[in-house]
Motif scaffolding. Structure first.
Motif, PDB file in Angstrom:
ATOM      1  N   THR A  69      39.694  29.736  55.362  1.00 32.87           N
ATOM      2  CA  THR A  69      39.432  30.198  54.010  1.00 32.87           C
ATOM      3  C   THR A  69      37.942  30.082  53.713  1.00 32.87           C
ATOM      4  O   THR A  69      37.303  29.117  54.120  1.00 32.87           O
ATOM      5  CB  THR A  69      40.220  29.354  52.983  1.00 32.87           C
ATOM      6  OG1 THR A  69      41.610  29.675  53.080  1.00 32.87           O
ATOM      7  CG2 THR A  69      39.771  29.641  51.569  1.00 32.87           C
ATOM      8  N   VAL A  70      37.372  31.080  53.017  1.00 37.96           N
ATOM      9  CA  VAL A  70      35.981  30.986  52.569  1.00 37.96           C
ATOM     10  C   VAL A  70      35.967  31.123  51.052  1.00 37.96           C
ATOM     11  O   VAL A  70      36.763  31.854  50.466  1.00 37.96           O
ATOM     12  CB  VAL A  70      35.080  32.063  53.221  1.00 37.96           C
ATOM     13  CG1 VAL A  70      35.047  31.894  54.726  1.00 37.96           C
ATOM     14  CG2 VAL A  70      35.532  33.471  52.865  1.00 37.96           C
ATOM     15  N   TYR A  71      35.051  30.381  50.416  1.00 35.56           N
ATOM     16  CA  TYR A  71      34.934  30.366  48.959  1.00 35.56           C
ATOM     17  C   TYR A  71      33.574  30.905  48.548  1.00 35.56           C
ATOM     18  O   TYR A  71      32.554  30.618  49.184  1.00 35.56           O
ATOM     19  CB  TYR A  71      35.085  28.934  48.430  1.00 35.56           C
ATOM     20  CG  TYR A  71      36.448  28.327  48.648  1.00 35.56           C
ATOM     21  CD1 TYR A  71      37.457  28.487  47.704  1.00 35.56           C
ATOM     22  CD2 TYR A  71      36.734  27.593  49.791  1.00 35.56           C
ATOM     23  CE1 TYR A  71      38.716  27.930  47.895  1.00 35.56           C
ATOM     24  CE2 TYR A  71      37.987  27.028  49.998  1.00 35.56           C
ATOM     25  CZ  TYR A  71      38.974  27.198  49.046  1.00 35.56           C
ATOM     26  OH  TYR A  71      40.215  26.656  49.237  1.00 35.56           O
ATOM     27  N   SER A  72      33.550  31.681  47.464  1.00 28.99           N
ATOM     28  CA  SER A  72      32.305  32.258  46.961  1.00 28.99           C
ATOM     29  C   SER A  72      32.250  32.104  45.444  1.00 28.99           C
ATOM     30  O   SER A  72      33.106  32.629  44.729  1.00 28.99           O
ATOM     31  CB  SER A  72      32.212  33.738  47.346  1.00 28.99           C
ATOM     32  OG  SER A  72      31.031  34.318  46.845  1.00 28.99           O
ATOM     33  N   ALA A 118      41.679  37.498  60.831  1.00 25.74           N
ATOM     34  CA  ALA A 118      41.429  37.596  59.397  1.00 25.74           C
ATOM     35  C   ALA A 118      41.324  36.210  58.770  1.00 25.74           C
ATOM     36  O   ALA A 118      41.863  35.224  59.288  1.00 25.74           O
ATOM     37  CB  ALA A 118      42.545  38.391  58.728  1.00 25.74           C
ATOM     38  N   LEU A 119      40.617  36.135  57.657  1.00 29.06           N
ATOM     39  CA  LEU A 119      40.486  34.892  56.905  1.00 29.06           C
ATOM     40  C   LEU A 119      40.747  35.182  55.431  1.00 29.06           C
ATOM     41  O   LEU A 119      40.781  36.333  54.998  1.00 29.06           O
ATOM     42  CB  LEU A 119      39.093  34.277  57.115  1.00 29.06           C
ATOM     43  CG  LEU A 119      37.868  35.193  56.918  1.00 29.06           C
ATOM     44  CD1 LEU A 119      37.485  35.323  55.462  1.00 29.06           C
ATOM     45  CD2 LEU A 119      36.694  34.668  57.729  1.00 29.06           C
ATOM     46  N   ARG A 120      40.933  34.119  54.658  1.00 29.07           N
ATOM     47  CA  ARG A 120      41.158  34.271  53.224  1.00 29.07           C
ATOM     48  C   ARG A 120      39.814  34.205  52.481  1.00 29.07           C
ATOM     49  O   ARG A 120      38.972  33.365  52.788  1.00 29.07           O
ATOM     50  CB  ARG A 120      42.057  33.149  52.702  1.00 29.07           C
ATOM     51  CG  ARG A 120      43.487  33.171  53.204  1.00 29.07           C
ATOM     52  CD  ARG A 120      44.269  32.055  52.534  1.00 29.07           C
ATOM     53  NE  ARG A 120      45.676  32.042  52.868  1.00 29.07           N
ATOM     54  CZ  ARG A 120      46.231  31.189  53.724  1.00 29.07           C
ATOM     55  NH1 ARG A 120      45.481  30.289  54.335  1.00 29.07           N
ATOM     56  NH2 ARG A 120      47.528  31.238  53.968  1.00 29.07           N
ATOM     57  N   TYR A 121      39.643  35.069  51.491  1.00 27.28           N
ATOM     58  CA  TYR A 121      38.424  35.087  50.686  1.00 27.28           C
ATOM     59  C   TYR A 121      38.781  34.757  49.244  1.00 27.28           C
ATOM     60  O   TYR A 121      39.513  35.495  48.577  1.00 27.28           O
ATOM     61  CB  TYR A 121      37.743  36.460  50.764  1.00 27.28           C
ATOM     62  CG  TYR A 121      36.536  36.606  49.866  1.00 27.28           C
ATOM     63  CD1 TYR A 121      35.312  36.057  50.218  1.00 27.28           C
ATOM     64  CD2 TYR A 121      36.623  37.308  48.661  1.00 27.28           C
ATOM     65  CE1 TYR A 121      34.201  36.191  49.390  1.00 27.28           C
ATOM     66  CE2 TYR A 121      35.520  37.455  47.837  1.00 27.28           C
ATOM     67  CZ  TYR A 121      34.312  36.891  48.205  1.00 27.28           C
ATOM     68  OH  TYR A 121      33.228  37.032  47.387  1.00 27.28           O
ATOM     69  N   TRP A 122      38.266  33.618  48.755  1.00 25.27           N
ATOM     70  CA  TRP A 122      38.444  33.191  47.363  1.00 25.27           C
ATOM     71  C   TRP A 122      37.138  33.415  46.624  1.00 25.27           C
ATOM     72  O   TRP A 122      36.049  33.167  47.157  1.00 25.27           O
ATOM     73  CB  TRP A 122      38.810  31.710  47.299  1.00 25.27           C
ATOM     74  CG  TRP A 122      40.196  31.380  47.749  1.00 25.27           C
ATOM     75  CD1 TRP A 122      40.659  31.339  49.041  1.00 25.27           C
ATOM     76  CD2 TRP A 122      41.312  31.028  46.920  1.00 25.27           C
ATOM     77  NE1 TRP A 122      41.977  30.980  49.066  1.00 25.27           N
ATOM     78  CE2 TRP A 122      42.407  30.778  47.775  1.00 25.27           C
ATOM     79  CE3 TRP A 122      41.481  30.891  45.547  1.00 25.27           C
ATOM     80  CZ2 TRP A 122      43.659  30.405  47.299  1.00 25.27           C
ATOM     81  CZ3 TRP A 122      42.731  30.515  45.067  1.00 25.27           C
ATOM     82  CH2 TRP A 122      43.808  30.290  45.931  1.00 25.27           C
ATOM     83  N   HIS A 123      37.226  33.836  45.365  1.00 29.65           N
ATOM     84  CA  HIS A 123      36.027  34.141  44.584  1.00 29.65           C
ATOM     85  C   HIS A 123      36.153  33.574  43.175  1.00 29.65           C
ATOM     86  O   HIS A 123      37.245  33.591  42.584  1.00 29.65           O
ATOM     87  CB  HIS A 123      35.830  35.656  44.511  1.00 29.65           C
ATOM     88  CG  HIS A 123      34.684  36.074  43.646  1.00 29.65           C
ATOM     89  ND1 HIS A 123      34.840  36.915  42.555  1.00 29.65           N
ATOM     90  CD2 HIS A 123      33.369  35.767  43.684  1.00 29.65           C
ATOM     91  CE1 HIS A 123      33.666  37.112  41.980  1.00 29.65           C
ATOM     92  NE2 HIS A 123      32.760  36.420  42.639  1.00 29.65           N
ATOM     93  N   LYS A 124      35.031  33.080  42.661  1.00 26.29           N
ATOM     94  CA  LYS A 124      34.998  32.563  41.294  1.00 26.29           C
ATOM     95  C   LYS A 124      33.863  33.242  40.538  1.00 26.29           C
ATOM     96  O   LYS A 124      32.681  32.976  40.781  1.00 26.29           O
ATOM     97  CB  LYS A 124      34.780  31.045  41.286  1.00 26.29           C
ATOM     98  CG  LYS A 124      34.774  30.432  39.873  1.00 26.29           C
ATOM     99  CD  LYS A 124      34.536  28.921  39.961  1.00 26.29           C
ATOM    100  CE  LYS A 124      34.571  28.278  38.576  1.00 26.29           C
ATOM    101  NZ  LYS A 124      33.459  28.751  37.726  1.00 26.29           N
ATOM    102  N   PRO A 125      34.173  34.147  39.618  1.00 20.99           N
ATOM    103  CA  PRO A 125      33.122  34.771  38.795  1.00 20.99           C
ATOM    104  C   PRO A 125      32.541  33.745  37.836  1.00 20.99           C
ATOM    105  O   PRO A 125      33.137  32.693  37.594  1.00 20.99           O
ATOM    106  CB  PRO A 125      33.854  35.883  38.046  1.00 20.99           C
ATOM    107  CG  PRO A 125      35.271  35.430  37.995  1.00 20.99           C
ATOM    108  CD  PRO A 125      35.511  34.648  39.256  1.00 20.99           C
ATOM    109  N   HIS A 126      31.369  34.054  37.288  1.00 18.36           N
ATOM    110  CA  HIS A 126      30.720  33.140  36.339  1.00 18.36           C
ATOM    111  C   HIS A 126      31.649  32.886  35.149  1.00 18.36           C
ATOM    112  O   HIS A 126      32.157  33.810  34.530  1.00 18.36           O
ATOM    113  CB  HIS A 126      29.402  33.738  35.862  1.00 18.36           C
ATOM    114  CG  HIS A 126      28.619  32.838  34.962  1.00 18.36           C
ATOM    115  ND1 HIS A 126      28.255  31.556  35.310  1.00 18.36           N
ATOM    116  CD2 HIS A 126      28.128  33.039  33.709  1.00 18.36           C
ATOM    117  CE1 HIS A 126      27.575  31.007  34.326  1.00 18.36           C
ATOM    118  NE2 HIS A 126      27.484  31.885  33.337  1.00 18.36           N
ATOM    119  N   ARG A 127      31.926  31.616  34.878  1.00 15.11           N
ATOM    120  CA  ARG A 127      32.789  31.173  33.793  1.00 15.11           C
ATOM    121  C   ARG A 127      34.244  31.636  33.965  1.00 15.11           C
ATOM    122  O   ARG A 127      35.004  31.698  33.006  1.00 15.11           O
ATOM    123  CB  ARG A 127      32.251  31.658  32.436  1.00 15.11           C
ATOM    124  CG  ARG A 127      30.901  31.060  32.084  1.00 15.11           C
ATOM    125  CD  ARG A 127      30.422  31.549  30.724  1.00 15.11           C
ATOM    126  NE  ARG A 127      29.127  30.956  30.384  1.00 15.11           N
ATOM    127  CZ  ARG A 127      28.429  31.263  29.297  1.00 15.11           C
ATOM    128  NH1 ARG A 127      28.905  32.164  28.440  1.00 15.11           N
ATOM    129  NH2 ARG A 127      27.269  30.683  29.063  1.00 15.11           N
TER     130      ARG A 127
END
Length: 336
Positions: A69-72, A118-127
């Protein structure tokens, strides 16, 4: 069970579920049994770990099921970004400060690239909240100059992630398959030809050194442009990353001042860090020229850049600036 099947079998053998006695238990696509579900939100990383396990801090880490998993996070500290005009992702490698090395999370990414996993992509937008956005595969690995958390220039990896519907390769779009087939698995190093001025500043008293550097950077930019001989997603990736050699060459040619001869703004203005307040742009737009080469590019102060892009007389100004760029380019090379 579905995670184990995905980890060790791709494609999944036709009669595997029958042999394992799982046909009745797992009806439908294997990927539909995987968790988390796409779009699944969590308030913080700890909440994800509470449900699915895995490290609560690392940006590149497997969950409890062993799938990477990768986090952004839009707040940083990395400059991850969706590539404009497409849904692929430029994902900065592991390592907050200092040159990044092919170890730890970067090693795991390289192994996934080699194995086309394949890997998992997690994302967190501002706020916003953390959301499992998509599965993705690595279609290219690059290296560029960037700034670490300590503010110091360093070489960093950029992993190009292409979203896919699931970790099962039979479901991947043809454009992703084509990009994987084009990928040679090697590192595309954009940091060799371009050394930022604050890493290795040229001697201010030696103009010959600056001219020689301009010639070297121009040659590097031409090599990059020559390699863009066909239209593909990877070409779009390169256009987004831009040729750092071309941009650096134009800054050298400008002498740290706006290249518009009729500039009425602040041609010598500086940033707080002492860098020239210049914006390097294609005189007629990259979409029209398709090439990142110095003779088609210009260094402008923000005011002149706006005039060139949106001004009423922009067409005439663009014609004049193209002549300026080509003339200054040829004059500098003749002095070598």
């Amino acid at each position: 069970m579905s995670s184990l099947l995905v980890q060790f079998f791709d494609p999944i053998p036709a009669r595997l579920l029958e042999v394992l006695g799982l046909e009745e238990l797992m009806v439908g696509p294997i990927a539909s049994y995987l968790r988390p579900l796409t779009g699944e939100p969590y308030q913080h990383r700890g909440a994800i770990a509470d449900v699915y396990g895995g490290n609560r801090v690392l940006g590149i880490t497997p969950l409890a099921d062993g799938l990477l998993t990768v986090y952004s996070d839009d707040k940083g500290p990395y400059a991850d970004q969706r590539i404009p005009g497409m849904d692929w992702i430029a994902y900065t490698g592991d390592g907050l400060s200092g040159h990044q090395t092919l170890s730890s999370g970067n090693r795991a990414m390289a192994e996934h690239q080699e194995r086309r996993k394949a890997l998992r992509y997690w994302h967190k937008p501002h706020r916003g909240h953390w959301t499992f956005e998509t599965w993705a595969v690595i279609v290219q690995r690059r290296r560029r100059w960037g700034r670490g958390q300590d503010g110091v220039q360093r070489r960093e990896f950029v992993w190009i992630l292409a979203p896919v519907p699931s970790p099962i390769s039979d479901t991947w779009p043809q454009e992703v398959i084509e990009a994987l087939n084009q990928d040679d698995g090697q590192l595309h190093d954009d940091s060799i030809d371009v050394i930022p001025a604050d890493v290795a500043p040229p001697a201010k008293s030696d103009r010959t050194s600056a001219r020689q550097r301009y010639e070297r950077l121009t040659a590097a930019a031409r090599r990059t442009a020559t390699g863009r001989t066909h239209s593909s997603k990877l070409v779009q990736v390169e256009r987004y990353l831009r040729s750092p050699a071309a941009r650096e060459a134009v800054i050298i040619r400008s002498g740290d001042r706006c290249e518009n001869p009729s500039c009425m703004g602040h041609p010598l203005e500086r940033t707080d860090a002492g860098a020239p307040l210049l914006e390097v742009d294609h005189v007629n737009g990259l979409a029209r020229t398709g090439q990142d080469i110095p003779e088609l590019m210009i260094a402008l102060c923000p005011n002149c850049h706006a005039l060139k892009t949106r001004g009423r007389e922009r067409s005439a100004l663009q014609r004049d600036l193209l002549i300026v760029a080509r003339t200054r380019h040829q004059a500098l090379l003749k002095k070598l």
